[in-house]
Design a protein around this motif. Structure first.
Motif, PDB file in Angstrom:
ATOM      1  N   PHE A  24      -0.450  -3.739  13.728  1.00 24.92           N
ATOM      2  CA  PHE A  24       0.281  -3.643  12.473  1.00 24.92           C
ATOM      3  C   PHE A  24      -0.577  -2.963  11.411  1.00 24.92           C
ATOM      4  CE2 PHE A  24       2.776  -6.882  14.547  1.00 24.92           C
ATOM      5  CZ  PHE A  24       4.071  -6.623  14.108  1.00 24.92           C
ATOM      6  N   GLY A  25       0.090  -2.288  10.455  1.00 26.90           N
ATOM      7  CA  GLY A  25      -0.613  -1.636   9.373  1.00 26.90           C
ATOM      8  C   GLY A  25      -1.248  -2.645   8.434  1.00 26.90           C
ATOM      9  N   SER A  26      -2.276  -2.205   7.706  1.00 25.56           N
ATOM     10  CA  SER A  26      -2.979  -3.119   6.804  1.00 25.56           C
ATOM     11  C   SER A  26      -2.064  -3.672   5.722  1.00 25.56           C
ATOM     12  CB  SER A  26      -4.168  -2.389   6.168  1.00 25.56           C
ATOM     13  OG  SER A  26      -3.740  -1.260   5.408  1.00 25.56           O
ATOM     14  N   HIS A  27      -1.021  -2.926   5.352  1.00 23.49           N
ATOM     15  CA  HIS A  27      -0.110  -3.394   4.302  1.00 23.49           C
ATOM     16  C   HIS A  27       0.657  -4.633   4.738  1.00 23.49           C
ATOM     17  CE1 HIS A  27       3.432  -1.612   6.387  1.00 23.49           C
ATOM     18  NE2 HIS A  27       2.563  -0.681   6.761  1.00 23.49           N
ATOM     19  N   ALA A  28       1.135  -4.652   5.994  1.00 23.87           N
ATOM     20  CA  ALA A  28       1.899  -5.798   6.484  1.00 23.87           C
ATOM     21  C   ALA A  28       1.022  -7.044   6.557  1.00 23.87           C
ATOM     22  CB  ALA A  28       2.496  -5.479   7.850  1.00 23.87           C
ATOM     23  N   VAL A  29      -0.225  -6.862   6.992  1.00 25.75           N
ATOM     24  CA  VAL A  29      -1.158  -7.980   7.049  1.00 25.75           C
ATOM     25  C   VAL A  29      -1.440  -8.504   5.640  1.00 25.75           C
ATOM     26  CG1 VAL A  29      -3.482  -8.697   7.740  1.00 25.75           C
ATOM     27  CG2 VAL A  29      -2.199  -7.084   9.162  1.00 25.75           C
ATOM     28  N   ALA A  30      -1.593  -7.598   4.673  1.00 25.35           N
ATOM     29  CA  ALA A  30      -1.886  -7.995   3.298  1.00 25.35           C
ATOM     30  C   ALA A  30      -0.736  -8.788   2.689  1.00 25.35           C
ATOM     31  CB  ALA A  30      -2.176  -6.756   2.449  1.00 25.35           C
ATOM     32  N   VAL A  31       0.502  -8.347   2.909  1.00 26.53           N
ATOM     33  CA  VAL A  31       1.661  -9.063   2.356  1.00 26.53           C
ATOM     34  C   VAL A  31       1.779 -10.450   2.981  1.00 26.53           C
ATOM     35  CG1 VAL A  31       4.179  -9.097   2.219  1.00 26.53           C
ATOM     36  CG2 VAL A  31       2.933  -6.977   1.748  1.00 26.53           C
ATOM     37  N   ALA A  32       1.648 -10.533   4.308  1.00 31.49           N
ATOM     38  CA  ALA A  32       1.724 -11.834   4.982  1.00 31.49           C
ATOM     39  C   ALA A  32       0.614 -12.760   4.487  1.00 31.49           C
ATOM     40  CB  ALA A  32       1.620 -11.637   6.489  1.00 31.49           C
ATOM     41  N   TRP A  33      -0.562 -12.193   4.254  1.00 27.98           N
ATOM     42  CA  TRP A  33      -1.705 -12.960   3.753  1.00 27.98           C
ATOM     43  C   TRP A  33      -1.420 -13.486   2.347  1.00 27.98           C
ATOM     44  CZ3 TRP A  33      -7.322 -10.601   4.146  1.00 27.98           C
ATOM     45  CH2 TRP A  33      -8.256 -11.626   3.923  1.00 27.98           C
ATOM     46  N   ALA A  34      -0.866 -12.644   1.488  1.00 30.65           N
ATOM     47  CA  ALA A  34      -0.563 -13.058   0.119  1.00 30.65           C
ATOM     48  C   ALA A  34       0.419 -14.219   0.095  1.00 30.65           C
ATOM     49  CB  ALA A  34       0.009 -11.875  -0.663  1.00 30.65           C
ATOM     50  N   VAL A  35       1.473 -14.121   0.894  1.00 28.32           N
ATOM     51  CA  VAL A  35       2.470 -15.194   0.932  1.00 28.32           C
ATOM     52  C   VAL A  35       1.842 -16.486   1.456  1.00 28.32           C
ATOM     53  CG1 VAL A  35       4.670 -15.942   1.904  1.00 28.32           C
ATOM     54  CG2 VAL A  35       4.369 -13.566   1.180  1.00 28.32           C
ATOM     55  N   ALA A  36       1.010 -16.373   2.491  1.00 30.08           N
ATOM     56  CA  ALA A  36       0.340 -17.558   3.034  1.00 30.08           C
ATOM     57  C   ALA A  36      -0.542 -18.223   1.982  1.00 30.08           C
ATOM     58  CB  ALA A  36      -0.488 -17.167   4.260  1.00 30.08           C
ATOM     59  N   LEU A  37      -1.247 -17.415   1.180  1.00 25.27           N
ATOM     60  CA  LEU A  37      -2.092 -17.972   0.119  1.00 25.27           C
ATOM     61  C   LEU A  37      -1.257 -18.707  -0.923  1.00 25.27           C
ATOM     62  CD1 LEU A  37      -4.579 -15.005  -0.397  1.00 25.27           C
ATOM     63  CD2 LEU A  37      -5.162 -17.287   0.432  1.00 25.27           C
ATOM     64  N   LEU A  70       9.830  -1.515  12.456  1.00 31.08           N
ATOM     65  CA  LEU A  70       8.669  -1.467  13.325  1.00 31.08           C
ATOM     66  C   LEU A  70       7.863  -0.196  13.062  1.00 31.08           C
ATOM     67  CD1 LEU A  70       7.068  -2.692  15.651  1.00 31.08           C
ATOM     68  CD2 LEU A  70       8.571  -1.467  17.240  1.00 31.08           C
ATOM     69  N   GLY A  71       8.569   0.918  12.813  1.00 33.40           N
ATOM     70  CA  GLY A  71       7.883   2.171  12.548  1.00 33.40           C
ATOM     71  C   GLY A  71       6.984   2.086  11.332  1.00 33.40           C
ATOM     72  N   LEU A  72       7.497   1.490  10.247  1.00 33.44           N
ATOM     73  CA  LEU A  72       6.697   1.362   9.035  1.00 33.44           C
ATOM     74  C   LEU A  72       5.612   0.309   9.211  1.00 33.44           C
ATOM     75  CD1 LEU A  72       6.216   2.207   6.124  1.00 33.44           C
ATOM     76  CD2 LEU A  72       7.896   0.511   5.394  1.00 33.44           C
ATOM     77  N   ALA A  73       5.930  -0.774   9.918  1.00 33.29           N
ATOM     78  CA  ALA A  73       4.964  -1.853  10.102  1.00 33.29           C
ATOM     79  C   ALA A  73       3.711  -1.379  10.811  1.00 33.29           C
ATOM     80  CB  ALA A  73       5.602  -3.001  10.887  1.00 33.29           C
ATOM     81  N   CYS A  74       3.849  -0.391  11.671  1.00 30.28           N
ATOM     82  CA  CYS A  74       2.725   0.082  12.485  1.00 30.28           C
ATOM     83  C   CYS A  74       2.037   1.305  11.901  1.00 30.28           C
ATOM     84  CB  CYS A  74       3.203   0.378  13.904  1.00 30.28           C
ATOM     85  SG  CYS A  74       3.790  -1.078  14.795  1.00 30.28           S
TER      86      CYS A  74
END
Length: 219
Positions: free
Chosen positions: A1-14, A39-43
């Motif tokens: 996954f792209g760094s953006h998707a990981v960052a958004v998921a991380w922010a919500v988890a925080l 999926l295209g944008l996520a990757c």
């Protein structure tokens, strides 16, 4: 996954770790199903506007009015550029004279300070800053034509105003390290042409927070 998707998921988890009670975080599959992230944008790398769009959709559909996201692009002001401001719905461009950045280094520092003050208890954050920047510039190795590096995403960890050093929590720890520091002026240069998102509990959002500017009491 792209760094953006990981960052958004991380922010919500925080944010979900904050009162009234901790809740499980969000997985990337849920981000795709609920937020409309393809999926295209996520990757692949994503722009500030693209991430703002699917992050906002996800937060609204999943949590209603509990959380909000605002967009803060940093670009050079040119003749004919719109005059919208970061305090307008959804964020936008801050006022700036032609030939100046929409968010100066001084104003960026004010934003960093507000995020730190809003999160007096780091274990229970109420505001998360997602940084969209050129990783090569931030690591002081020059600019790059690699799309993934030129539009990298990470999370603000802390800011030391005395040394003017920003501590970044990276979404790609194997490549860049879990935590790394960057001088404020270097980060500002790396954010140019991109910017940052503020993902927050709606209860802490104020016009002053969205603009980064101190309010002035009438005399």
């Amino acid at each position: 996954f792209g760094s953006h998707a990981v960052a958004v998921a991380w922010a919500v988890a925080l944010l979900l770790s904050a009162p009234p009670e901790p809740q499980p975080g969000v997985d990337l599959g849920e981000l795709m199903r609920v937020g409309g992230l393809t999926l295209g944008l996520a990757c692949h790398p994503a722009s500030l506007d693209q991430v703002f769009s699917y992050c906002g959709a996800f937060l609204q559909r999943r949590y209603g009015s509990r959380f909000s996201v605002s967009r803060h692009p940093i670009v050079m002001r040119t003749r004919g550029l719109g005059a919208s401001t970061s305090s307008s719905p959804g964020g936008g461009l801050s006022p700036a004279a032609e030939g100046e950045p929409t968010i100066s280094m001084m104003l960026l520092e004010e934003f960093l300070g507000r995020v730190m003050r809003a999160n007096s208890d780091p274990k229970r954050p109420s505001l998360v800053m997602l940084l969209n920047f050129d990783a090569s510039v931030a690591h002081m190795v020059g600019s790059t034509e690699k799309e993934a590096e030129s539009s990298h995403w990470a999370v603000l960890a802390s800011y030391d105003p005395g040394r003017q050093v920003v501590l970044v929590a990276d979404t790609e720890p194997k490549k860049y390290g879990r935590l790394w520091g960057v001088p404020l002026d270097c980060l500002h240069a790396a954010l140019m042409g991109k910017g940052f998102l503020l993902v927050a509990q709606s209860s802490v959002v104020t016009p002053e927070l969205l603009t980064g500017r101190r309010s002035v009491s009438p005399k």
